[in-house]
Design a protein around this motif. Structure first.
Motif, PDB file in Angstrom:
ATOM      1  N   TYR A 428       0.820  -1.217   0.000  1.00  0.00           N
ATOM      2  CA  TYR A 428       0.000   0.000   0.000  1.00  0.00           C
ATOM      3  C   TYR A 428       0.854   1.268   0.000  1.00  0.00           C
ATOM      4  O   TYR A 428       0.426   2.316   0.457  1.00  0.00           O
ATOM      5  N   LEU A 429       2.053   1.142  -0.537  1.00  0.00           N
ATOM      6  CA  LEU A 429       2.962   2.278  -0.573  1.00  0.00           C
ATOM      7  C   LEU A 429       2.593   3.307  -1.634  1.00  0.00           C
ATOM      8  O   LEU A 429       3.189   4.369  -1.704  1.00  0.00           O
ATOM      9  N   ASN A 430       1.604   2.967  -2.477  1.00  0.00           N
ATOM     10  CA  ASN A 430       1.213   3.884  -3.554  1.00  0.00           C
ATOM     11  C   ASN A 430       0.174   4.893  -3.070  1.00  0.00           C
ATOM     12  O   ASN A 430      -0.874   5.097  -3.678  1.00  0.00           O
ATOM     13  N   GLY A 431       0.469   5.530  -1.935  1.00  0.00           N
ATOM     14  CA  GLY A 431      -0.414   6.570  -1.433  1.00  0.00           C
ATOM     15  C   GLY A 431      -1.528   6.081  -0.530  1.00  0.00           C
ATOM     16  O   GLY A 431      -2.413   6.863  -0.160  1.00  0.00           O
ATOM     17  N   GLN A 432      -1.524   4.791  -0.150  1.00  0.00           N
ATOM     18  CA  GLN A 432      -2.609   4.242   0.660  1.00  0.00           C
ATOM     19  C   GLN A 432      -2.165   3.812   2.061  1.00  0.00           C
ATOM     20  O   GLN A 432      -2.937   3.188   2.793  1.00  0.00           O
ATOM     21  N   VAL A 433      -0.949   4.113   2.439  1.00  0.00           N
ATOM     22  CA  VAL A 433      -0.406   3.598   3.699  1.00  0.00           C
ATOM     23  C   VAL A 433      -1.222   4.051   4.907  1.00  0.00           C
ATOM     24  O   VAL A 433      -1.569   3.230   5.775  1.00  0.00           O
ATOM     25  N   ILE A 434      -1.544   5.332   4.979  1.00  0.00           N
ATOM     26  CA  ILE A 434      -2.250   5.857   6.149  1.00  0.00           C
ATOM     27  C   ILE A 434      -3.628   5.204   6.301  1.00  0.00           C
ATOM     28  O   ILE A 434      -3.957   4.701   7.384  1.00  0.00           O
ATOM     29  N   PRO A 435      -4.469   5.197   5.243  1.00  0.00           N
ATOM     30  CA  PRO A 435      -5.764   4.524   5.411  1.00  0.00           C
ATOM     31  C   PRO A 435      -5.617   3.033   5.707  1.00  0.00           C
ATOM     32  O   PRO A 435      -6.410   2.478   6.462  1.00  0.00           O
ATOM     33  N   TYR A 436      -4.594   2.391   5.153  1.00  0.00           N
ATOM     34  CA  TYR A 436      -4.367   0.958   5.434  1.00  0.00           C
ATOM     35  C   TYR A 436      -4.078   0.743   6.917  1.00  0.00           C
ATOM     36  O   TYR A 436      -4.648  -0.151   7.553  1.00  0.00           O
ATOM     37  N   ILE A 437      -3.202   1.570   7.468  1.00  0.00           N
ATOM     38  CA  ILE A 437      -2.866   1.454   8.891  1.00  0.00           C
ATOM     39  C   ILE A 437      -4.099   1.715   9.753  1.00  0.00           C
ATOM     40  O   ILE A 437      -4.367   0.996  10.726  1.00  0.00           O
ATOM     41  N   LEU A 438      -4.889   2.728   9.400  1.00  0.00           N
ATOM     42  CA  LEU A 438      -6.078   3.064  10.182  1.00  0.00           C
ATOM     43  C   LEU A 438      -7.108   1.938  10.156  1.00  0.00           C
ATOM     44  O   LEU A 438      -7.747   1.642  11.178  1.00  0.00           O
ATOM     45  N   VAL A 439      -7.271   1.291   8.996  1.00  0.00           N
ATOM     46  CA  VAL A 439      -8.211   0.172   8.889  1.00  0.00           C
ATOM     47  C   VAL A 439      -7.786  -0.978   9.797  1.00  0.00           C
ATOM     48  O   VAL A 439      -8.607  -1.571  10.516  1.00  0.00           O
ATOM     49  N   ASN A 440      -6.507  -1.289   9.777  1.00  0.00           N
ATOM     50  CA  ASN A 440      -6.007  -2.364  10.633  1.00  0.00           C
ATOM     51  C   ASN A 440      -6.142  -2.007  12.112  1.00  0.00           C
ATOM     52  O   ASN A 440      -6.526  -2.850  12.936  1.00  0.00           O
ATOM     53  N   LEU A 441      -5.812  -0.761  12.469  1.00  0.00           N
ATOM     54  CA  LEU A 441      -5.941  -0.335  13.867  1.00  0.00           C
ATOM     55  C   LEU A 441      -7.399  -0.376  14.321  1.00  0.00           C
ATOM     56  O   LEU A 441      -7.693  -0.719  15.477  1.00  0.00           O
ATOM     57  N   LEU A 442      -8.308  -0.027  13.426  1.00  0.00           N
ATOM     58  CA  LEU A 442      -9.733  -0.083  13.756  1.00  0.00           C
ATOM     59  C   LEU A 442     -10.157  -1.522  14.064  1.00  0.00           C
ATOM     60  O   LEU A 442     -10.842  -1.777  15.064  1.00  0.00           O
ATOM     61  N   ALA A 443      -9.747  -2.464  13.203  1.00  0.00           N
ATOM     62  CA  ALA A 443     -10.092  -3.876  13.411  1.00  0.00           C
ATOM     63  C   ALA A 443      -9.516  -4.392  14.731  1.00  0.00           C
ATOM     64  O   ALA A 443     -10.193  -5.093  15.494  1.00  0.00           O
ATOM     65  N   ILE A 444      -8.254  -4.037  14.999  1.00  0.00           N
ATOM     66  CA  ILE A 444      -7.602  -4.468  16.238  1.00  0.00           C
ATOM     67  C   ILE A 444      -8.305  -3.863  17.450  1.00  0.00           C
ATOM     68  O   ILE A 444      -8.581  -4.557  18.442  1.00  0.00           O
ATOM     69  N   ALA A 445      -8.624  -2.575  17.376  1.00  0.00           N
ATOM     70  CA  ALA A 445      -9.236  -1.878  18.512  1.00  0.00           C
ATOM     71  C   ALA A 445     -10.611  -2.449  18.842  1.00  0.00           C
ATOM     72  O   ALA A 445     -10.947  -2.650  20.022  1.00  0.00           O
ATOM     73  N   VAL A 446     -11.420  -2.713  17.816  1.00  0.00           N
ATOM     74  CA  VAL A 446     -12.752  -3.271  18.047  1.00  0.00           C
ATOM     75  C   VAL A 446     -12.654  -4.658  18.681  1.00  0.00           C
ATOM     76  O   VAL A 446     -13.328  -4.948  19.682  1.00  0.00           O
ATOM     77  N   ALA A 447     -11.819  -5.523  18.111  1.00  0.00           N
ATOM     78  CA  ALA A 447     -11.665  -6.883  18.647  1.00  0.00           C
ATOM     79  C   ALA A 447     -11.091  -6.862  20.061  1.00  0.00           C
ATOM     80  O   ALA A 447     -11.547  -7.599  20.947  1.00  0.00           O
ATOM     81  N   PHE A 448     -10.105  -6.009  20.279  1.00  0.00           N
ATOM     82  CA  PHE A 448      -9.469  -5.902  21.600  1.00  0.00           C
ATOM     83  C   PHE A 448     -10.476  -5.434  22.649  1.00  0.00           C
ATOM     84  O   PHE A 448     -10.603  -6.028  23.726  1.00  0.00           O
ATOM     85  N   THR A 449     -11.207  -4.371  22.331  1.00  0.00           N
ATOM     86  CA  THR A 449     -12.152  -3.788  23.293  1.00  0.00           C
ATOM     87  C   THR A 449     -13.275  -4.770  23.633  1.00  0.00           C
ATOM     88  O   THR A 449     -13.625  -4.953  24.810  1.00  0.00           O
ATOM     89  N   LEU A 450     -13.844  -5.398  22.600  1.00  0.00           N
ATOM     90  CA  LEU A 450     -14.944  -6.337  22.832  1.00  0.00           C
ATOM     91  C   LEU A 450     -14.470  -7.549  23.638  1.00  0.00           C
ATOM     92  O   LEU A 450     -15.186  -8.033  24.520  1.00  0.00           O
ATOM     93  N   THR A 451     -13.266  -8.027  23.331  1.00  0.00           N
ATOM     94  CA  THR A 451     -12.734  -9.170  24.074  1.00  0.00           C
ATOM     95  C   THR A 451     -12.468  -8.796  25.522  1.00  0.00           C
ATOM     96  O   THR A 451     -12.773  -9.553  26.450  1.00  0.00           O
ATOM     97  N   TRP A 452     -11.898  -7.619  25.732  1.00  0.00           N
ATOM     98  CA  TRP A 452     -11.573  -7.167  27.092  1.00  0.00           C
ATOM     99  C   TRP A 452     -12.846  -7.003  27.926  1.00  0.00           C
ATOM    100  O   TRP A 452     -12.906  -7.411  29.096  1.00  0.00           O
ATOM    101  N   LEU A 453     -13.892  -6.425  27.320  1.00  0.00           N
ATOM    102  CA  LEU A 453     -15.117  -6.124  28.064  1.00  0.00           C
ATOM    103  C   LEU A 453     -16.053  -7.316  28.202  1.00  0.00           C
ATOM    104  O   LEU A 453     -16.667  -7.518  29.264  1.00  0.00           O
ATOM    105  N   PHE A 454     -16.168  -8.099  27.124  1.00  0.00           N
ATOM    106  CA  PHE A 454     -17.204  -9.142  27.110  1.00  0.00           C
ATOM    107  C   PHE A 454     -16.698 -10.548  26.761  1.00  0.00           C
ATOM    108  O   PHE A 454     -17.422 -11.515  26.950  1.00  0.00           O
TER     109      PHE A 454
END
Length: 467
Positions: A428-454
């Motif tokens: 994703y070096l062709n100008g898509q790196v930032i959105p790629y990182i944000l998408v992955n962080l979003l997936a990690i954050a949702v899974a992490f939070t839901l697992t931690w809480l429930f």
């Protein structure tokens, strides 16, 4: 901590002892055991052995996840115990006899395409790097504009990014001959014939050039970038070669068998197999695009959620064909952008388990497993942690669906295939790196939070884990 000899002995005992073992092999991360009776396997005991990150029965093999490097040392100790060892490929052939028709078919598809994937990964990385260096902001750092880039440099990058796809039929035919028992070099030559410069170029015909017409009505073109025609030709060619070889005297085999195989198969490939299966391939591609272009991010939700379930079933290799088609046709791969969220999310769920638990053994298992998932390998996280406790796996699926939704909504698409999360950044070096990182962080954050809480509490581990 137990030594490797002791761990090997504990593993053998837990899978039913030496009398229950047909053979033992290993791959990069797993010890693969063929057993006589899987009912004799003590799953709980295996999973609680030191250095074991998880274990599951798949493709006719009991696969014990030990990790890179560790598996080699444990395997050496198993060999010293006098058990029958074999290669992964030999064991896979034996394992193919098990499972239903679909499972066997998908394993075969995987055996054909997996050896080709590394060069397609490399090609994807080359595309990403070219996209990076050709960005105006990057060129400006060197006082250049796109107009200043030499034609020879462009030609050099085209060699890196186009060669694998131009000769893809040769790679596919070679690998198919290998898997179906033919002579790989005959398959390679057959595949090269399909992209012969004497034939009208497939991409040229697609943009208006005229094909050749044999017998006045059969269109014949080159098959640059095609997959299915080469795959089917490889299957038929390998089976034909074996039949011819059985009927040709040994003294003439070296001359007659390759001659007849190539003569018959190139005629069949150009006049029958090619036209039919190139059309089928186009329909498959269009069907894939219909799914990927579903509105409101629906494709991202569905594919992101179900991807890791498909991985568990072992039929995920069927998507290799679709990814190759996307890359060949459009030069990008939106499917990779969606499934990377599914992989990252399972890592996020395992990370939550590792940070929340007070069990030293589970913490030592979950934290490295989460990092492995962030490198694109989810088996330790899935089989060693998330599936064992159930809810973390489900929370990972939800995280994958949310991340996939985001990837689909913003139109994220990689330049290659087969690598995800941290290594996948290079696609994703062709100008898509930032959105790629944000998408992955979003997936990690949702899974992490839901697992931690429930999704997890230490009350659950008393049933399955002992410190």
């Amino acid at each position: 901590m137990s030594d490797n000899k002791q761990i090997a002995k504990e593993i053998i005992d837990a899978v039913g002892g030496e009398n229950n073992i047909q053979s033992v092999a290993h791959c990069a991360t797993r010890l693969r055991v063929m057993v006589n009776d899987k009912e004799q396997i003590d799953q709980g005991t295996v999973e609680n052995i030191d250095k074991v990150k998880g274990a599951f029965f798949n493709s006719g093999q009991y696969q014990i996840i030990l990790g890179t490097g560790t598996v080699n040392r444990i395997y050496e100790e198993v060999e010293k115990m006098g058990l029958k060892s074999t290669t992964k490929s030999e064991q896979s052939k034996e394992a193919k006899k098990s499972g239903n028709v679909l499972q066997r078919a998908v394993r075969t598809l995987g055996d054909v395409f997996v050896p080709i994937i590394p060069v397609l990964v490399a090609t994807g990385l080359f595309m990403g790097l070219r996209g990076l260096v050709m960005q105006e902001k990057i060129l400006a750092l060197f006082g250049m504009t796109p107009a200043d880039v030499s034609e020879n440099f462009i030609l050099f990058t085209q060699i890196l990014t186009d060669t694998a796809f131009i000769f893809l039929p040769a790679l596919v035919a070679w690998s198919t001959f290998r898997v179906f028992g033919g002579t790989p070099i005959i398959g390679l030559v057959l595949g090269l014939m399909l992209v012969s410069p004497s034939l009208p170029n497939a991409w040229g015909v697609a943009t208006g050039a005229d094909p050749l017409y044999f017998f006045g009505f059969i269109p014949v073109v080159g098959y640059q970038g095609a997959v299915l025609p080469a795959f089917i030709a490889g299957i038929v060619g390998a089976l034909l070669e074996k039949r011819i070889r059985k009927r040709v005297p040994e003294a003439l085999d070296l001359i007659v068998t390759p001659f007849l195989t190539l003569l018959i198969m190139i005629a069949a490939a150009l006049f029958i197999i090619g036209p039919i299966f190139h059309t089928v391939e186009e329909y498959i591609l269009q069907g894939t695009l219909v799914v990927l272009e579903l509105p409101f991010g629906i494709a991202g939700i569905v594919l992101g959620f179900f991807n890791q379930i498909i991985v568990i079933t072992g039929v995920h290799h069927i998507f290799n064909l679709l990814e190759i088609q996307l890359l060949e046709k459009f030069g990008n791969n939106p499917y990779n952008a969606i499934v990377t969220s599914a992989v990252a999310a399972q890592g996020g769920a395992a990370l939550a388990v590792g940070l929340k638990t007070k069990s030293k053994k589970l913490k030592a298992l979950a934290l490295p497993s989460s990092f492995s998932a962030f490198l694109g390998i989810t088996e330790p996280a899935i089989f060693g942690v998330n599936l064992r406790y159930g809810k973390p796996f489900v929370m990972g699926l939800i995280g994958g669906g949310v991340g996939g939704f985001a990837a689909a909504i913003i139109g994220l698409a990689g330049t290659g295939m087969a690598i995800t999360v941290i290594p996948g950044t290079l696609l994703y070096l062709n100008g898509q790196v930032i959105p790629y990182i944000l998408v992955n962080l979003l997936a990690i954050a949702v899974a992490f939070t839901l697992t931690w809480l429930f999704g997890f509490s230490d009350k659950k581990i008393k049933e399955t884990v002992q410190d």
